[in-house]
Design a protein around this motif. Structure first.
Motif, PDB file in Angstrom:
ATOM      1  N   MET A  49       0.839  -1.193   0.000  1.00  0.00           N
ATOM      2  CA  MET A  49       0.000   0.000   0.000  1.00  0.00           C
ATOM      3  C   MET A  49       0.878   1.249   0.000  1.00  0.00           C
ATOM      4  O   MET A  49       1.848   1.335   0.763  1.00  0.00           O
ATOM      5  CB  MET A  49      -0.914   0.013   1.230  1.00  0.00           C
ATOM      6  CG  MET A  49      -1.795  -1.216   1.376  1.00  0.00           C
ATOM      7  SD  MET A  49      -2.982  -1.403   0.023  1.00  0.00           S
ATOM      8  CE  MET A  49      -4.158  -0.094   0.445  1.00  0.00           C
ATOM      9  N   LEU A  50       0.541   2.203  -0.853  1.00  0.00           N
ATOM     10  CA  LEU A  50       1.222   3.493  -0.866  1.00  0.00           C
ATOM     11  C   LEU A  50       0.352   4.520  -0.146  1.00  0.00           C
ATOM     12  O   LEU A  50      -0.849   4.611  -0.399  1.00  0.00           O
ATOM     13  CB  LEU A  50       1.482   3.953  -2.305  1.00  0.00           C
ATOM     14  CG  LEU A  50       2.434   3.081  -3.144  1.00  0.00           C
ATOM     15  CD1 LEU A  50       2.489   3.595  -4.585  1.00  0.00           C
ATOM     16  CD2 LEU A  50       3.818   3.053  -2.532  1.00  0.00           C
ATOM     17  N   HIS A  51       0.956   5.297   0.742  1.00  0.00           N
ATOM     18  CA  HIS A  51       0.213   6.274   1.535  1.00  0.00           C
ATOM     19  C   HIS A  51       0.179   7.629   0.832  1.00  0.00           C
ATOM     20  O   HIS A  51       1.163   8.050   0.234  1.00  0.00           O
ATOM     21  CB  HIS A  51       0.867   6.444   2.909  1.00  0.00           C
ATOM     22  CG  HIS A  51       0.808   5.217   3.759  1.00  0.00           C
ATOM     23  ND1 HIS A  51       1.494   4.050   3.455  1.00  0.00           N
ATOM     24  CD2 HIS A  51       0.132   4.956   4.917  1.00  0.00           C
ATOM     25  CE1 HIS A  51       1.243   3.140   4.379  1.00  0.00           C
ATOM     26  NE2 HIS A  51       0.431   3.658   5.271  1.00  0.00           N
ATOM     27  N   LEU A  56      -4.849  14.964  -4.331  1.00  0.00           N
ATOM     28  CA  LEU A  56      -3.927  15.289  -5.421  1.00  0.00           C
ATOM     29  C   LEU A  56      -2.738  14.333  -5.421  1.00  0.00           C
ATOM     30  O   LEU A  56      -2.305  13.869  -6.479  1.00  0.00           O
ATOM     31  CB  LEU A  56      -3.453  16.743  -5.284  1.00  0.00           C
ATOM     32  CG  LEU A  56      -2.718  17.332  -6.489  1.00  0.00           C
ATOM     33  CD1 LEU A  56      -3.600  17.293  -7.733  1.00  0.00           C
ATOM     34  CD2 LEU A  56      -2.280  18.765  -6.204  1.00  0.00           C
ATOM     35  N   GLU A  57      -2.223  14.006  -4.241  1.00  0.00           N
ATOM     36  CA  GLU A  57      -1.149  13.012  -4.154  1.00  0.00           C
ATOM     37  C   GLU A  57      -1.639  11.647  -4.611  1.00  0.00           C
ATOM     38  O   GLU A  57      -0.919  10.913  -5.299  1.00  0.00           O
ATOM     39  CB  GLU A  57      -0.618  12.921  -2.719  1.00  0.00           C
ATOM     40  CG  GLU A  57       0.246  14.088  -2.292  1.00  0.00           C
ATOM     41  CD  GLU A  57       0.884  13.851  -0.934  1.00  0.00           C
ATOM     42  OE1 GLU A  57       0.905  12.697  -0.463  1.00  0.00           O
ATOM     43  OE2 GLU A  57       1.353  14.826  -0.334  1.00  0.00           O
ATOM     44  N   ARG A  58      -2.855  11.295  -4.224  1.00  0.00           N
ATOM     45  CA  ARG A  58      -3.418  10.010  -4.669  1.00  0.00           C
ATOM     46  C   ARG A  58      -3.479   9.937  -6.190  1.00  0.00           C
ATOM     47  O   ARG A  58      -3.084   8.937  -6.794  1.00  0.00           O
ATOM     48  CB  ARG A  58      -4.820   9.839  -4.086  1.00  0.00           C
ATOM     49  CG  ARG A  58      -5.534   8.559  -4.506  1.00  0.00           C
ATOM     50  CD  ARG A  58      -7.032   8.710  -4.370  1.00  0.00           C
ATOM     51  NE  ARG A  58      -7.554   9.778  -5.231  1.00  0.00           N
ATOM     52  CZ  ARG A  58      -8.780  10.279  -5.134  1.00  0.00           C
ATOM     53  NH1 ARG A  58      -9.618   9.828  -4.211  1.00  0.00           N
ATOM     54  NH2 ARG A  58      -9.185  11.229  -5.961  1.00  0.00           N
ATOM     55  N   ASP A  59      -3.952  11.019  -6.810  1.00  0.00           N
ATOM     56  CA  ASP A  59      -4.046  11.032  -8.264  1.00  0.00           C
ATOM     57  C   ASP A  59      -2.664  10.972  -8.916  1.00  0.00           C
ATOM     58  O   ASP A  59      -2.493  10.321  -9.955  1.00  0.00           O
ATOM     59  CB  ASP A  59      -4.798  12.284  -8.730  1.00  0.00           C
ATOM     60  CG  ASP A  59      -6.270  12.246  -8.369  1.00  0.00           C
ATOM     61  OD1 ASP A  59      -6.772  11.153  -8.020  1.00  0.00           O
ATOM     62  OD2 ASP A  59      -6.933  13.299  -8.436  1.00  0.00           O
ATOM     63  N   GLU A 107       7.744  16.630  -5.483  1.00  0.00           N
ATOM     64  CA  GLU A 107       6.772  17.326  -4.644  1.00  0.00           C
ATOM     65  C   GLU A 107       5.492  17.539  -5.441  1.00  0.00           C
ATOM     66  O   GLU A 107       5.530  17.844  -6.640  1.00  0.00           O
ATOM     67  CB  GLU A 107       7.350  18.670  -4.188  1.00  0.00           C
ATOM     68  CG  GLU A 107       6.471  19.443  -3.229  1.00  0.00           C
ATOM     69  CD  GLU A 107       6.466  18.895  -1.805  1.00  0.00           C
ATOM     70  OE1 GLU A 107       5.817  19.519  -0.939  1.00  0.00           O
ATOM     71  OE2 GLU A 107       7.095  17.842  -1.556  1.00  0.00           O
ATOM     72  N   VAL A 108       4.344  17.384  -4.780  1.00  0.00           N
ATOM     73  CA  VAL A 108       3.043  17.594  -5.406  1.00  0.00           C
ATOM     74  C   VAL A 108       2.429  18.864  -4.821  1.00  0.00           C
ATOM     75  O   VAL A 108       2.301  18.992  -3.594  1.00  0.00           O
ATOM     76  CB  VAL A 108       2.113  16.388  -5.152  1.00  0.00           C
ATOM     77  CG1 VAL A 108       0.708  16.670  -5.678  1.00  0.00           C
ATOM     78  CG2 VAL A 108       2.693  15.130  -5.783  1.00  0.00           C
ATOM     79  N   TYR A 137      15.203  16.954  -8.606  1.00  0.00           N
ATOM     80  CA  TYR A 137      14.063  17.433  -7.820  1.00  0.00           C
ATOM     81  C   TYR A 137      13.089  18.101  -8.773  1.00  0.00           C
ATOM     82  O   TYR A 137      13.487  18.864  -9.666  1.00  0.00           O
ATOM     83  CB  TYR A 137      14.528  18.438  -6.761  1.00  0.00           C
ATOM     84  CG  TYR A 137      13.413  18.956  -5.877  1.00  0.00           C
ATOM     85  CD1 TYR A 137      13.005  18.258  -4.744  1.00  0.00           C
ATOM     86  CD2 TYR A 137      12.752  20.151  -6.185  1.00  0.00           C
ATOM     87  CE1 TYR A 137      11.979  18.728  -3.938  1.00  0.00           C
ATOM     88  CE2 TYR A 137      11.730  20.634  -5.381  1.00  0.00           C
ATOM     89  CZ  TYR A 137      11.340  19.918  -4.262  1.00  0.00           C
ATOM     90  OH  TYR A 137      10.318  20.389  -3.471  1.00  0.00           O
ATOM     91  N   ASP A 138      11.809  17.799  -8.595  1.00  0.00           N
ATOM     92  CA  ASP A 138      10.826  18.512  -9.398  1.00  0.00           C
ATOM     93  C   ASP A 138       9.519  18.671  -8.635  1.00  0.00           C
ATOM     94  O   ASP A 138       9.316  18.068  -7.574  1.00  0.00           O
ATOM     95  CB  ASP A 138      10.606  17.847 -10.769  1.00  0.00           C
ATOM     96  CG  ASP A 138       9.996  16.455 -10.694  1.00  0.00           C
ATOM     97  OD1 ASP A 138       9.366  16.124  -9.674  1.00  0.00           O
ATOM     98  OD2 ASP A 138      10.152  15.692 -11.662  1.00  0.00           O
ATOM     99  N   VAL A 139       8.668  19.509  -9.166  1.00  0.00           N
ATOM    100  CA  VAL A 139       7.336  19.773  -8.609  1.00  0.00           C
ATOM    101  C   VAL A 139       6.323  19.516  -9.716  1.00  0.00           C
ATOM    102  O   VAL A 139       6.463  20.032 -10.824  1.00  0.00           O
ATOM    103  CB  VAL A 139       7.208  21.220  -8.107  1.00  0.00           C
ATOM    104  CG1 VAL A 139       5.776  21.491  -7.637  1.00  0.00           C
ATOM    105  CG2 VAL A 139       8.199  21.498  -6.990  1.00  0.00           C
ATOM    106  N   ILE A 140       5.311  18.695  -9.430  1.00  0.00           N
ATOM    107  CA  ILE A 140       4.228  18.508 -10.382  1.00  0.00           C
ATOM    108  C   ILE A 140       2.967  19.122  -9.778  1.00  0.00           C
ATOM    109  O   ILE A 140       2.723  19.010  -8.581  1.00  0.00           O
ATOM    110  CB  ILE A 140       4.020  17.028 -10.741  1.00  0.00           C
ATOM    111  CG1 ILE A 140       3.824  16.159  -9.489  1.00  0.00           C
ATOM    112  CG2 ILE A 140       5.193  16.508 -11.554  1.00  0.00           C
ATOM    113  CD1 ILE A 140       3.484  14.706  -9.822  1.00  0.00           C
ATOM    114  N   THR A 141       2.193  19.775 -10.618  1.00  0.00           N
ATOM    115  CA  THR A 141       1.039  20.532 -10.136  1.00  0.00           C
ATOM    116  C   THR A 141      -0.281  19.886 -10.537  1.00  0.00           C
ATOM    117  O   THR A 141      -0.326  18.961 -11.356  1.00  0.00           O
ATOM    118  CB  THR A 141       1.069  21.965 -10.684  1.00  0.00           C
ATOM    119  OG1 THR A 141       0.868  21.924 -12.113  1.00  0.00           O
ATOM    120  CG2 THR A 141       2.409  22.637 -10.379  1.00  0.00           C
ATOM    121  N   ASP A 142      -1.352  20.421  -9.956  1.00  0.00           N
ATOM    122  CA  ASP A 142      -2.680  19.894 -10.242  1.00  0.00           C
ATOM    123  C   ASP A 142      -3.032  20.014 -11.722  1.00  0.00           C
ATOM    124  O   ASP A 142      -3.758  19.179 -12.262  1.00  0.00           O
ATOM    125  CB  ASP A 142      -3.736  20.581  -9.383  1.00  0.00           C
ATOM    126  CG  ASP A 142      -3.678  22.097  -9.456  1.00  0.00           C
ATOM    127  OD1 ASP A 142      -2.651  22.641  -9.901  1.00  0.00           O
ATOM    128  OD2 ASP A 142      -4.667  22.748  -9.060  1.00  0.00           O
TER     129      ASP A 142
END
Length: 237
Positions: A49-51, A56-59, A107-108, A137-142
């Motif tokens: 299981m991934l927490h 948004l993290e789930r998606d 990071e989300v 390192y990167d950031v992904i957005t909604d």
């Protein structure tokens, strides 16, 4: 950190990369006292299981699960301690991901949060500092995560593709596709791969052994072809 012609120039560095022991999370994600929505996602890729700490993290996890190029996912893996603007800072990235030979702390964020000055400065600093230590390192957005129909396609392919496909069935499917180079999704739905054609196809799509464009609506005319495992061909672009 200083800026030269508007471009950040790092003059400080990473002090410490502290990994959580035993493959655990550096901080507990799912706990009863949480007021915000948290949960767990079953990962066929990691076998556990991934927490996640937000929808948004789930998606984002669904997209990682459906991307054959992603070979490893770990949530809340490390605490990064680094100097920024003359101060010691601490940051726990949402995920650690291995993909296409790259090791990425990810990071989300919502688009609004990602645009905040402090977040932008931290992102700039870590993007420059971490490659020295062998990481990115990167950031992904909604905006990226919630792009449709890719997200919904990733969700249902992941849900349907939970069971492994035998080597015998996989070879039979390969031969079927080799006859003309591809099959249409309408044929898959009519069990052209034998019993349980759709779940079989979904699992092989997840593994990268079959390819389909999940950026587009998967209609009857959508083409399914044989893929190169790990190339991430299901949702590039």
């Amino acid at each position: 950190m200083t800026r030269v012609n508007g471009t950040p120039r790092v003059i400080e560095g990473v002090v410490d990369i502290q990994w959580a022991p035993g493959g655990k999370r550096i901080r507990r994600v799912v706990k009863r006292s949480n007021k915000r929505i948290t949960g767990k996602l079953p990962s066929w890729k990691m076998g556990r299981m991934l927490h996640w700490e937000s929808k948004l993290e789930r998606d984002a996890l669904y997209l990682h699960e459906a991307d054959p190029a992603v070979t490893f996912i770990r949530e809340q893996p490390v605490r990064l301690r680094f100097m920024m603007n003359g101060e010691l800072r601490s940051h726990v990235p949402d995920f650690y991901v291995e993909t296409n030979g790259k090791k990425i702390f990810r990071e989300v964020k919502t688009t609004e949060d990602a645009a905040l000055q402090e977040i932008r400065e931290r992102t700039d600093v870590l993007k420059q500092l971490l490659p020295i230590h062998g990481f990115e390192y990167d950031v992904i957005t909604d905006e990226e995560i919630k792009a449709e129909p890719r997200l919904e396609n990733a969700k249902w392919i992941t849900r349907l593709g939970k069971d492994t496909v035998s080597l015998v069935d996989e070879e039979s499917i390969r031969r079927k596709i080799a006859e003309k180079g591809h099959v249409k999704w309408s044929e898959v739905k009519k069990d052209c791969f034998g019993d349980y054609s759709v779940p079989k196809a979904c699992r092989l799509i997840l593994e990268g052994n079959l390819r389909i464009d999940i950026n587009k609506s998967i209609t009857g005319d959508a083409r399914v072809s044989y893929g190169e495992k790990g190339k991430g061909g299901n949702h590039n672009g």
